[in-house]
Design an enzyme around this catalytic site. Structure first.
Site, PDB file in Angstrom:
ATOM      1  N   HIS A   1      26.384  60.747  35.281  1.00 17.16           N
ATOM      2  CA  HIS A   1      27.054  61.032  34.002  1.00 17.16           C
ATOM      3  C   HIS A   1      26.424  60.255  32.848  1.00 17.16           C
ATOM      4  O   HIS A   1      26.179  59.057  32.959  1.00 17.16           O
ATOM      5  CB  HIS A   1      28.534  60.666  34.097  1.00 17.16           C
ATOM      6  CG  HIS A   1      29.266  61.381  35.192  1.00 17.16           C
ATOM      7  ND1 HIS A   1      29.459  62.745  35.180  1.00 17.16           N
ATOM      8  CD2 HIS A   1      29.846  60.934  36.329  1.00 17.16           C
ATOM      9  CE1 HIS A   1      30.131  63.095  36.271  1.00 17.16           C
ATOM     10  NE2 HIS A   1      30.370  62.016  36.992  1.00 17.16           N
TER      11      HIS A   1
ATOM     12  N   THR B   1      30.958  39.851  24.457  1.00 13.50           N
ATOM     13  CA  THR B   1      29.952  40.637  25.178  1.00 13.50           C
ATOM     14  C   THR B   1      30.162  42.123  24.888  1.00 13.50           C
ATOM     15  O   THR B   1      29.207  42.892  24.890  1.00 13.50           O
ATOM     16  CB  THR B   1      30.007  40.364  26.690  1.00 13.50           C
ATOM     17  OG1 THR B   1      31.203  40.862  27.239  1.00 13.50           O
ATOM     18  CG2 THR B   1      29.857  38.879  26.982  1.00 13.50           C
ATOM     19  N   ASP B   2      31.407  42.501  24.596  1.00 17.26           N
ATOM     20  CA  ASP B   2      31.662  43.896  24.239  1.00 17.26           C
ATOM     21  C   ASP B   2      30.948  44.262  22.937  1.00 17.26           C
ATOM     22  O   ASP B   2      30.354  45.339  22.817  1.00 17.26           O
ATOM     23  CB  ASP B   2      33.177  44.118  24.116  1.00 17.26           C
ATOM     24  CG  ASP B   2      33.527  45.588  24.062  1.00 17.26           C
ATOM     25  OD1 ASP B   2      33.302  46.284  25.071  1.00 17.26           O
ATOM     26  OD2 ASP B   2      33.987  46.059  23.000  1.00 17.26           O
TER      27      ASP B   2
ATOM     28  N   GLN C   1      27.071  72.579  39.980  1.00 20.48           N
ATOM     29  CA  GLN C   1      27.168  73.468  41.129  1.00 20.48           C
ATOM     30  C   GLN C   1      26.252  74.684  40.940  1.00 20.48           C
ATOM     31  O   GLN C   1      25.563  75.123  41.876  1.00 20.48           O
ATOM     32  CB  GLN C   1      28.631  73.948  41.310  1.00 20.48           C
ATOM     33  CG  GLN C   1      29.586  72.870  41.826  1.00 20.48           C
ATOM     34  CD  GLN C   1      30.257  72.044  40.734  1.00 20.48           C
ATOM     35  OE1 GLN C   1      29.700  71.843  39.651  1.00 20.48           O
ATOM     36  NE2 GLN C   1      31.445  71.525  41.020  1.00 20.48           N
TER      37      GLN C   1
ATOM     38  N   ASN D   1      26.144  63.542  40.284  1.00 20.57           N
ATOM     39  CA  ASN D   1      26.114  63.810  38.848  1.00 20.57           C
ATOM     40  C   ASN D   1      25.998  62.473  38.121  1.00 20.57           C
ATOM     41  O   ASN D   1      26.943  61.697  38.075  1.00 20.57           O
ATOM     42  CB  ASN D   1      27.406  64.535  38.442  1.00 20.57           C
ATOM     43  CG  ASN D   1      27.313  65.158  37.072  1.00 20.57           C
ATOM     44  OD1 ASN D   1      26.364  64.902  36.330  1.00 20.57           O
ATOM     45  ND2 ASN D   1      28.290  65.967  36.713  1.00 20.57           N
TER      46      ASN D   1
ATOM     47  N   PHE E   1      29.693  72.277  30.084  1.00 13.56           N
ATOM     48  CA  PHE E   1      30.718  72.202  31.131  1.00 13.56           C
ATOM     49  C   PHE E   1      32.084  72.398  30.491  1.00 13.56           C
ATOM     50  O   PHE E   1      32.538  71.558  29.718  1.00 13.56           O
ATOM     51  CB  PHE E   1      30.642  70.864  31.882  1.00 13.56           C
ATOM     52  CG  PHE E   1      31.495  70.851  33.128  1.00 13.56           C
ATOM     53  CD1 PHE E   1      31.253  71.756  34.155  1.00 13.56           C
ATOM     54  CD2 PHE E   1      32.558  69.969  33.265  1.00 13.56           C
ATOM     55  CE1 PHE E   1      32.053  71.764  35.301  1.00 13.56           C
ATOM     56  CE2 PHE E   1      33.349  69.963  34.407  1.00 13.56           C
ATOM     57  CZ  PHE E   1      33.098  70.871  35.424  1.00 13.56           C
TER      58      PHE E   1
ATOM     59  N   ARG F   1      25.426  68.797  26.851  1.00 13.74           N
ATOM     60  CA  ARG F   1      25.471  67.474  27.459  1.00 13.74           C
ATOM     61  C   ARG F   1      24.141  67.205  28.149  1.00 13.74           C
ATOM     62  O   ARG F   1      23.326  68.104  28.331  1.00 13.74           O
ATOM     63  CB  ARG F   1      26.620  67.377  28.473  1.00 13.74           C
ATOM     64  CG  ARG F   1      26.432  68.276  29.680  1.00 13.74           C
ATOM     65  CD  ARG F   1      27.507  68.070  30.755  1.00 13.74           C
ATOM     66  NE  ARG F   1      27.247  68.949  31.900  1.00 13.74           N
ATOM     67  CZ  ARG F   1      27.928  68.906  33.040  1.00 13.74           C
ATOM     68  NH1 ARG F   1      28.919  68.052  33.196  1.00 13.74           N
ATOM     69  NH2 ARG F   1      27.620  69.727  34.024  1.00 13.74           N
TER      70      ARG F   1
ATOM     71  N   LYS G   1      26.275  40.380  27.647  1.00 15.08           N
ATOM     72  CA  LYS G   1      26.537  41.629  28.380  1.00 15.08           C
ATOM     73  C   LYS G   1      25.287  41.982  29.181  1.00 15.08           C
ATOM     74  O   LYS G   1      24.197  42.129  28.613  1.00 15.08           O
ATOM     75  CB  LYS G   1      26.881  42.757  27.397  1.00 15.08           C
ATOM     76  CG  LYS G   1      27.394  44.005  28.077  1.00 15.08           C
ATOM     77  CD  LYS G   1      28.752  43.778  28.745  1.00 15.08           C
ATOM     78  CE  LYS G   1      29.916  44.186  27.871  1.00 15.08           C
ATOM     79  NZ  LYS G   1      31.203  43.721  28.418  1.00 15.08           N
TER      80      LYS G   1
END
Ligand SMILES: O=c1[nH]c(=O)c2[nH]c(=O)[nH]c2[nH]1
Length: 288
Positions: free
Chosen positions: A243, A58-59, A215, A241, A155, A172, A13
């Site tokens: 994430h 690979t996961d 925002q 953003n 959020f 977050r 991976k």
């Protein structure tokens, strides 16, 4: 008779982007790595006959990176790489060699901030000038300024329709790569002095705003810059953003109290807006 044979090969991976937050009371520490694993060994069968019985997926390799970040923390990229490489070779008879390549993305604290960081290096200062017989316009700016708050971001309360799956969150990571431009009301200013001031106001507002949305943070940053620099009449911001998703480690019997994150690169939300001083002079072609 076969006319080919399997030559050197490896698989793994690539570019698992893991962010590990360590909470020392309200002082947070961040390690941010991109980890690429490549394994090799007794892999003839999978290539020649499609027999996958010696393949560590690979996961699974990606999950191991996240689980090890949670279990062992990240003391250094070298130590983390050694841990992973020894694990893959030591736990899988078919894996004889592990290559673990790590890039660490370095963060500096914003001021004395306890959970606010700015990516080291990399930012670019910009300037855009328009001049003709009617007017002169100067727009200063910054781009590639990457910042991160490891908490103080929520959020929730957004529209839920039949396509909404995003869970609400009260805590977050908020991270973005700031592009900001600020328009000066006049062509006479202390350009060398105002750039570091503007940068500081943007960083302080990012770090100091308890955010209910990117925002809201955008407006706070623009407003703070206008507050701090009276000669600036308009600020435009473009905030992707970046994430960071908390990784579900429950399948491996590990909890994850916002300590291990998957940093996704795309798609990303793109939040853009202008903050304009009351009575700002006409922008004319300044932004074009
Ligand atoms: O701060 C945010 N603003 C949004 O509009 C948005 N949309 C989304 O999916 N996540 C977020 N975060």
């Amino acid at each position: 008779m076969s006319r080919s044979r399997l030559g050197p090969n490896r698989y793994g991976k690539a570019e698992t982007h893991v962010v590990r937050v360590t909470r020392d009371g309200d002082v947070h520490h961040v390690r941010d790595l991109t980890v690429s694993v490549a394994l090799s060994g007794a892999m003839e069968a999978v290539h020649l006959t499609g027999d996958n019985s010696s393949v560590l997926t690979t996961d699974t390799q990606k999950n191991t990176v996240f689980a090890f970040a949670r279990e062992h923390g990240i003391d250094s990229p070298e130590a983390f790489g050694l841990l992973l490489a020894r694990h893959f070779v030591g736990s899988q008879p078919s894996v004889h060699h592990a290559r673990v390549a790590i890039e660490e993305h370095l963060w500096d604290r914003i001021g004395a901030g306890r959970h606010s960081f700015v990516r080291r290096g990399g930012e670019t200062r910009t300037a855009l000038v328009h001049h003709d017989e009617q007017a002169t316009h100067v727009v200063s700016g910054i781009r590639d300024l990457v910042v991160l708050n490891s908490t103080d971001s929520e959020f929730w309360g957004y529209v839920k329709d039949e396509y909404t799956t995003l869970p609400e969150t009260r805590d977050r990571i908020l991270a973005t790569e700031v592009t900001a431009q600020w328009r000066h009301a006049s062509a006479e200013a202390d350009w060398e002095g105002s750039y570091p001031e503007a940068r500081r106001h943007l960083l302080d507002a990012f770090a100091g705003t308890y955010s209910l949305s990117l925002q809201q943070t955008l407006y706070a940053m623009g407003d703070r810059l206008l507050d701090g620099l009276p000669e600036v009449c308009e600020v435009r911001l473009s905030l992707p953003n970046r994430h960071h998703f908390a990784v579900d480690l429950e399948p491996f019997g590990l909890n994850n109290e916002n300590e291990v994150f998957y940093a996704a690169d795309r798609p990303y939300g793109l939040i853009e807006g202008a903050v304009v001083r009351d009575g700002a002079p006409d922008a004319g072609p300044a932004w074009s």
